[in-house]
Design an enzyme around this catalytic site. Structure first.
Site, PDB file in Angstrom:
ATOM      1  N   ASN A 132       0.570  -1.144   0.031  1.00 12.45           N
ATOM      2  CA  ASN A 132       0.069   0.098   0.047  1.00 12.45           C
ATOM      3  C   ASN A 132       0.992   1.290   0.199  1.00 12.45           C
ATOM      4  O   ASN A 132       1.849   1.200   0.580  1.00 12.45           O
ATOM      5  CB  ASN A 132      -0.991   0.035   1.180  1.00 12.45           C
ATOM      6  CG  ASN A 132      -0.379   0.655   2.485  1.00 12.45           C
ATOM      7  OD1 ASN A 132      -0.504   1.976   2.545  1.00 12.45           O
ATOM      8  ND2 ASN A 132       0.041  -0.352   3.325  1.00 12.45           N
ATOM      9  N   GLY A 145      -0.276   7.513   1.498  1.00 18.63           N
ATOM     10  CA  GLY A 145       0.326   8.691   1.295  1.00 18.63           C
ATOM     11  C   GLY A 145      -0.252   9.542   2.513  1.00 18.63           C
ATOM     12  O   GLY A 145      -0.451  10.841   2.201  1.00 18.63           O
ATOM     13  N   ASN A 194      -2.485   8.799  15.622  1.00 16.84           N
ATOM     14  CA  ASN A 194      -1.251   8.279  14.965  1.00 16.84           C
ATOM     15  C   ASN A 194      -0.822   9.609  14.247  1.00 16.84           C
ATOM     16  O   ASN A 194      -1.694  10.166  13.470  1.00 16.84           O
ATOM     17  CB  ASN A 194      -1.500   7.354  13.859  1.00 16.84           C
ATOM     18  CG  ASN A 194      -0.420   7.071  12.997  1.00 16.84           C
ATOM     19  OD1 ASN A 194       0.219   7.574  12.244  1.00 16.84           O
ATOM     20  ND2 ASN A 194       0.138   5.765  13.426  1.00 16.84           N
ATOM     21  N   ASN A 227       4.358   8.313  14.396  1.00 16.00           N
ATOM     22  CA  ASN A 227       4.475   7.423  13.227  1.00 16.00           C
ATOM     23  C   ASN A 227       5.949   7.976  12.433  1.00 16.00           C
ATOM     24  O   ASN A 227       5.613   8.510  11.624  1.00 16.00           O
ATOM     25  CB  ASN A 227       3.422   7.573  12.220  1.00 16.00           C
ATOM     26  CG  ASN A 227       3.528   6.682  10.909  1.00 16.00           C
ATOM     27  OD1 ASN A 227       4.619   5.961  10.918  1.00 16.00           O
ATOM     28  ND2 ASN A 227       2.644   6.538  10.262  1.00 16.00           N
ATOM     29  N   CYS A 271       6.277   5.720   8.529  1.00 17.31           N
ATOM     30  CA  CYS A 271       5.581   5.916   7.166  1.00 17.31           C
ATOM     31  C   CYS A 271       6.262   5.716   5.994  1.00 17.31           C
ATOM     32  O   CYS A 271       7.264   6.728   5.963  1.00 17.31           O
ATOM     33  CB  CYS A 271       4.514   6.972   7.075  1.00 17.31           C
ATOM     34  SG  CYS A 271       3.520   6.710   5.714  1.00 17.31           S
ATOM     35  N   ILE A 274       6.227  -4.213  13.908  1.00 12.00           N
ATOM     36  CA  ILE A 274       6.824  -3.112  13.133  1.00 12.00           C
ATOM     37  C   ILE A 274       5.830  -2.471  12.068  1.00 12.00           C
ATOM     38  O   ILE A 274       4.636  -2.912  11.859  1.00 12.00           O
ATOM     39  CB  ILE A 274       7.769  -3.854  12.211  1.00 12.00           C
ATOM     40  CG1 ILE A 274       7.002  -5.019  11.227  1.00 12.00           C
ATOM     41  CG2 ILE A 274       8.884  -4.549  12.978  1.00 12.00           C
ATOM     42  CD1 ILE A 274       7.808  -5.632  10.323  1.00 12.00           C
ATOM     43  N   ASN A 275       6.243  -1.410  11.469  1.00 12.29           N
ATOM     44  CA  ASN A 275       5.472  -0.804  10.465  1.00 12.29           C
ATOM     45  C   ASN A 275       5.890  -1.737   9.089  1.00 12.29           C
ATOM     46  O   ASN A 275       6.254  -2.706   9.235  1.00 12.29           O
ATOM     47  CB  ASN A 275       5.698   0.563  10.159  1.00 12.29           C
ATOM     48  CG  ASN A 275       4.799   1.625   9.379  1.00 12.29           C
ATOM     49  OD1 ASN A 275       4.122   0.954   8.778  1.00 12.29           O
ATOM     50  ND2 ASN A 275       4.634   2.709   9.918  1.00 12.29           N
TER      51      ASN A 275
END
Lengths: 332, 296
Positions: free
Chosen positions: A79, A82, A109, A136, A139, A200-201
């Site tokens: 994904n 954005g 977030n 965050n 990202c 994790i991200n």
């Protein structure tokens, strides 16, 4: 005289940096909109999750990336949304008042392009009903900020410290897997004032449409999630637990959790709570299945509460410590 | 249990849907009928269902609902195999089960002041046009729908010489879908492939012939509805704009959650407050064509 009722305790309930959660499940940012989206599904309840992390929020509104924003991969997906969001003012003024805080804990977030943006958004959330704030720093889908902070421990620590100065609410640092040693980053975020860590991200990746020789994702690269990344996430949780466990800093273990067994692996590895995201896209009612599975495991293995399971990984030649549970109580 | 403050809650259903029938058509096209009673009760023309094709391919596929029968508890979808997921779905047999999530999305909203509804469907964009035709048929209004369908694969329907006159087009363009014919809904077909009895060209070429045959008072009663490939939708939007007609289009986009949670399916839409990214799943899939194809 009223008869005292026996207080039935919920073995899935736990304290997570001062927040009372009814389940170790945390629904992950970016998967559940601003908290109400999944309630469209009959049978889904926000109460089935201990906490819900809202969509990444920035100081100003963001339109996000052009289509395509998602693409399926083997046992996973990419994904690159954005950080589409209406900006922190609208989130605080218009969205938070519509949420039912009796149902679950809601976690913001926070994201930005500059350290002062993170601080400003945190300050705005500090003066709101939100229960906790996730920073965050990981990202992968915006040009500035995000993962460019998260991949460098110095920068991660600066962002966390700047946010810490703005709020007394619990702060969770969401760590990037896209770095050499996640332990160092975890340690620096804890020193900078993080109360918990999300591990994790997504992992950066891409896909190519060979017929058109073009990237499938409009942003060219995206973040990989889903069962495909579970073994990576599990190891990262284990590594971060080595640093965070002794300091009493809890971890949200996340990355590809789709079943109760997955969730149990993360808890045993050292997570206090388990993040669920992509699995909702497979089964919107998966929280109930996971809660039931964890509950029955706790009974089967004689754990009185889910917190007792955290970090109980057995390594080396030592046998797993027997637990005083229903199966062996009679031997006591 | 409904919550008056949150009317959206509990409006989409997860169902373990039994395959009631699967009809295979040339070109990897399939018409699948699923027992999905809750979805059937709430489905509207333009809404879709998010189907898990196989346990080994857990991401769902969004499929427009073509027909829904609340009394009998089934929905019907039409799909063409484009990848592994739909390939797998195409191999289901009656009695198999798939997880369905639906109905999802805001459907078509025909304006009763414009009863000449022009339905333009292309390929796998045909299903919502059929749903809309059936909806209008069952509505008390004085609707006069005309369906213009196009396909470069053999139409996955029985075709019939239409008994419903269409003086606006050459007499040899005489085929209609049998289903629409049964309902008394006027229709003509288009194809570059040149299937017998079809208009050789694009659906917009055929639609333009119809619109050009109308006088101003009749044109004022026309509203255009369309679903199909994006280039076709852009051409339809341009055609509608040229004739000054309102036009609603149903969009398609890669989708993950389909309930508004992930924003993976968002597209750029012009709103009164300026450009915005709107989710095809729950803000759409039907949008005002002029707002999504601004250049039209």
């Amino acid at each position: 005289m009223p008869v005292a009722k026996e207080q039935k305790t919920n073995p899935l309930a736990l304290d997570f940096c001062g927040l009372s959660l009814d389940s170790p499940i945390v629904l992950l940012s970016g998967c559940v909109g601003f908290g109400e989206e999944y309630t469209r599904v009959e049978g889904f309840s926000n109460r089935d999750a201990g906490a819900i992390v809202l969509k990444g929020t920035t100081r100003e509104p963001r339109l996000g990336n052009p289509p395509h924003r998602v693409s399926e991969t083997p046992m996973g997906m990419l994904n690159a949304i954005g950080l589409q969001n209406p900006g922190v003012d609208r989130v605080v003024d218009e969205i938070l008042p519509t949420l039912d805080f009796a149902e679950t804990r809601f976690i913001a977030n926070v994201c930005g392009s500059r350290i002062e943006d993170y601080a400003a958004v945190t300050r705005r959330f500090d003066n709101s009903a939100i229960d906790a704030i996730e920073i965050n720093i990981s990202c992968p889908n915006i040009k500035e900020g995000g993962v460019s902070f998260g991949n460098y421990p110095d920068m991660s620590a600066k962002v966390v410290a700047a946010c810490r100065a703005e709020t007394t609410k619990p702060i969770i640092a969401k760590l990037s897997p896209n770095q050499t040693d996640i332990r160092e980053n975890a340690r620096r975020c804890i020193e900078a004032g993080a109360d918990a860590l999300a591990v994790i991200n997504t992992i950066t990746g891409m896909a190519i449409d060979v017929e058109r020789r073009r990237p499938v994702i409009g942003n060219i690269q995206g973040g990989l999630s889903g069962p495909a990344i579970k073994p990576i996430a599990l190891l990262k949780v284990r590594q971060v637990y080595e640093v965070a466990g002794p300091l009493g800093i809890p971890i949200i273990g996340q990355g590809g959790i789709a079943t109760a067994r997955d969730a149990l692996e993360f808890l045993i590895a050292g997570a206090s709570t388990v993040g669920v995201g992509t699995a909702l896209f497979y089964d919107p009612l998966v929280c109930r299945t996971i809660n039931e599975g964890i509950g029955s495991y706790l009974v089967r293995h004689g754990f009185g509460s889910v917190a007792e399971l955290t970090g109980t990984l057995v390594t080396g030649t030592a046998p797993a410590t027997p637990r005083p549970g229903p199966a062996n109580e009679s031997c006591a | 249990m409904s919550d008056p403050a949150r009317p959206h809650r509990g409006t989409i259903f997860v169902e373990d849907a039994e395959v009631l029938s699967i009809d295979r058509h040339p070109g990897g096209q399939f018409i699948l009928r699923l027992r999905s009673p809750k979805c059937a009760t709430r489905a509207t023309a333009g809404s879709f269902v998010h189907v898990q094709c196989d346990h080994t391919i857990p991401m769902r596929r969004p499929l427009s609902i073509m027909r829904a029968n609340a009394d009998e508890g089934w929905i019907e979808v039409l799909f063409k195999v484009v990848g592994e997921g739909l390939f797998s779905l195409g191999h289901k047999e009656p009695g198999d089960r798939v997880s369905s999530l639906g109905p999802i999305g805001k459907g078509f909203r025909p304006d009763a002041k414009r009863p000449r509804t022009l339905l333009i469907g292309g390929g796998v964009g045909i299903p919502p046009m059929i749903f809309l035709a059936e909806t209008l048929l069952n509505d008390a209004g004085n609707w006069q729908p005309l369906a213009i369908m196009g396909s470069e694969l053999p139409f996955p329907f029985e075709l019939r010489r239409s008994a419903i006159a269409a003086g606006w087009i050459d007499a040899d363009v005489d085929r209609n879908l049998g289903l629409l014919e049964d309902w008394g809904v006027a229709g003509r077909l288009a194809s570059l492939t040149g299937f017998p009895g079809t208009y050789r060209g694009y659906v917009t070429g055929l639609a333009e012939r119809y619109l050009a045959s109308l006088d101003d008072s009749a044109l004022a009663e026309v509203e255009v509805f369309s679903c199909g490939p994006t280039p076709m939708l852009k051409a339809v939007a341009a055609l509608a704009a040229r004739f000054g007609l309102p036009c609603q289009v149903s969009l398609e986009e890669y989708m993950a959650c389909a309930v508004g949670g992930c924003a993976g399916c968002a597209v750029l839409v012009q709103t009164d407050e300026g450009p915005a990214m709107k989710r095809v799943c729950v803000d759409g899939p039907v949008f005002d064509a002029a707002r999504v194809f601004a250049a039209a």
